[in-house]
Design a protein around this motif. Sequence first.
Motif, short mmCIF file in Angstrom:
data_model
loop_
_atom_site.label_atom_id
_atom_site.label_comp_id
_atom_site.label_asym_id
_atom_site.label_seq_id
_atom_site.Cartn_x
_atom_site.Cartn_y
_atom_site.Cartn_z
N PHE A 14 -2.60 -4.87 18.32
CA PHE A 14 -1.11 -4.90 17.54
C PHE A 14 -0.03 -5.88 17.39
CE2 PHE A 14 2.65 -3.81 15.12
CZ PHE A 14 2.29 -3.45 13.73
N ALA A 15 -0.10 -6.59 19.08
CA ALA A 15 0.48 -7.09 19.53
C ALA A 15 0.06 -8.68 18.95
CB ALA A 15 1.37 -6.81 20.76
N VAL A 16 -1.27 -8.61 19.32
CA VAL A 16 -1.53 -9.60 18.83
C VAL A 16 -1.61 -10.45 17.54
CG1 VAL A 16 -4.35 -11.53 18.78
CG2 VAL A 16 -3.95 -9.56 21.19
N GLY A 17 -1.46 -10.07 16.32
CA GLY A 17 -2.31 -9.97 15.15
C GLY A 17 -0.48 -11.02 14.73
N PHE A 106 14.64 -9.77 19.90
CA PHE A 106 14.11 -9.47 19.09
C PHE A 106 12.80 -8.24 19.38
CE2 PHE A 106 12.81 -12.95 16.20
CZ PHE A 106 11.44 -11.70 16.04
N ASN A 107 13.22 -6.74 18.62
CA ASN A 107 12.28 -6.45 18.96
C ASN A 107 11.30 -6.10 17.66
OD1 ASN A 107 10.55 -3.90 18.74
ND2 ASN A 107 10.96 -3.94 21.24
N LEU A 108 10.38 -6.12 17.36
CA LEU A 108 9.07 -5.31 15.63
C LEU A 108 8.64 -4.23 16.44
CD1 LEU A 108 8.08 -6.34 13.20
CD2 LEU A 108 6.17 -6.73 14.50
N HIS A 109 9.37 -3.38 15.89
CA HIS A 109 8.48 -1.77 15.77
C HIS A 109 8.50 -1.49 14.42
CE1 HIS A 109 8.68 2.16 17.35
NE2 HIS A 109 9.51 2.78 16.30
N ALA A 110 6.69 -0.26 14.91
CA ALA A 110 6.06 -0.40 13.59
C ALA A 110 6.93 1.07 12.73
CB ALA A 110 4.74 -0.02 13.56
N SER A 111 7.78 1.08 12.45
CA SER A 111 8.90 2.66 11.60
C SER A 111 10.05 1.69 10.92
CB SER A 111 9.39 3.55 12.58
OG SER A 111 10.10 3.45 12.97
N LEU A 112 10.59 2.32 10.16
CA LEU A 112 11.51 2.46 9.25
C LEU A 112 12.83 2.91 10.41
CD1 LEU A 112 10.71 3.41 5.98
CD2 LEU A 112 10.85 0.58 7.33
N LYS A 169 -2.61 -2.41 8.01
CA LYS A 169 -2.04 -2.88 6.95
C LYS A 169 -0.77 -3.11 7.91
CE LYS A 169 -1.23 0.09 3.77
NZ LYS A 169 -1.63 1.22 3.10
N LEU A 170 0.55 -2.30 8.88
CA LEU A 170 1.15 -3.03 9.38
C LEU A 170 1.74 -3.69 10.73
CD1 LEU A 170 2.40 0.31 10.21
CD2 LEU A 170 3.62 -0.09 8.90
N MET A 171 0.57 -4.80 10.99
CA MET A 171 0.55 -6.05 11.69
C MET A 171 0.37 -6.70 11.05
SD MET A 171 -2.65 -6.21 14.10
CE MET A 171 -4.17 -6.67 13.50
N HIS A 172 -0.12 -6.49 9.34
CA HIS A 172 0.21 -7.77 8.79
C HIS A 172 1.72 -8.37 8.03
CE1 HIS A 172 -4.30 -8.90 8.76
NE2 HIS A 172 -4.60 -7.37 8.33
N LEU A 173 2.05 -6.34 7.82
CA LEU A 173 3.43 -6.41 7.31
C LEU A 173 4.42 -6.98 8.48
CD1 LEU A 173 5.37 -5.96 5.18
CD2 LEU A 173 5.30 -3.18 5.93
N GLY A 174 3.92 -6.55 9.33
CA GLY A 174 4.84 -7.00 11.17
C GLY A 174 4.67 -8.44 11.15
N SER A 175 3.88 -9.05 10.91
CA SER A 175 3.87 -10.59 10.70
C SER A 175 4.57 -11.03 10.32
CB SER A 175 2.62 -11.46 10.85
OG SER A 175 1.63 -10.28 11.91
#
Length: 315
Positions: A14-17, A106-112, A169-175
Amino acid sequence: MEKLRIVFMGTPDFAVGILDTIYNSQFEIAAVITAPDKPAGRGQKVSVSAVKTYALEKNLPILQPTNLKNEEFLAELASYNANLQIVVAFRMLPEVVWKMPKLGTFNLHASLLPNYRGAAPINWAIINGETETGVTTFFIDDKIDTGAMILNKKIAIDSNENVGQLHDKLMHLGSETVIETLELIEKGNVTTTIQTENSELKTAYKLNKDNCKIDWTKSGIEIYNQIRGLCPYPAAWTYIKDGENEWNVKIYDSKYIEEAHTYSIGTIISGKKEMKIAVANGFIQIESLQFPGKNKMQIHELLNGTQISSEAFVK
């Protein structure tokens, strides 16, 4: 506008994306921090993180500290003169690390956020039957996933998708969200929102053997959501009992059939190409599974070589 010089911290795919998107943007990556190499599997062959593999391919400087408070590590980290740090699926940072860069960490977290703080937010969103989730960027503070939020983006969860599909999907949105966050920070246009606290917040608990085991007394839709929320990894599991035989079996793909019946809960009904398990309000139809010491199989492959008796049940 201040040019960004970034240290990236992360470990899994996930982090690689996210790292790849930053690498292919106009932003400068000074160094990458990831987990130490470790032996894995039966042969204890040394395994390296997905982030390290990527960083090696791109000739990015790599740090792999075992102790994030070690003075040698801190001195080396400081030597890169980064003014910003980004964390994606790494580990909790000590204050001396997250406070080091001028512009923060800053952190990217895969939730709202503030919902689904913790280790497995993508899994739990599906397990709990959510219809939407998303990603959040936030500045790190001294607790886990509680810092001031910068951006969040929502995405729908399809009723049939599994955690592997939602992960991508979240990896792309996170990017996309990380790049937007970087642009805001670079231009000095960041505004943050403090996370609200209440007793009804949902938590993304770390997955373990106990919470991955299927409880067949739950409703059919709850069981179905658990199976897809753990597929393909780490996989929901159960015991299959058939006469004197008992197997610990992983279940990957399934369908939920809502239908009245008179079977006892947990009864296995199987034919030549189909296996389904009776639940309170219908059946869980098994599409793929894995027996101990075997590869993952489609159900017709299993039934082609294994006979399941009419007395078999799950527990």
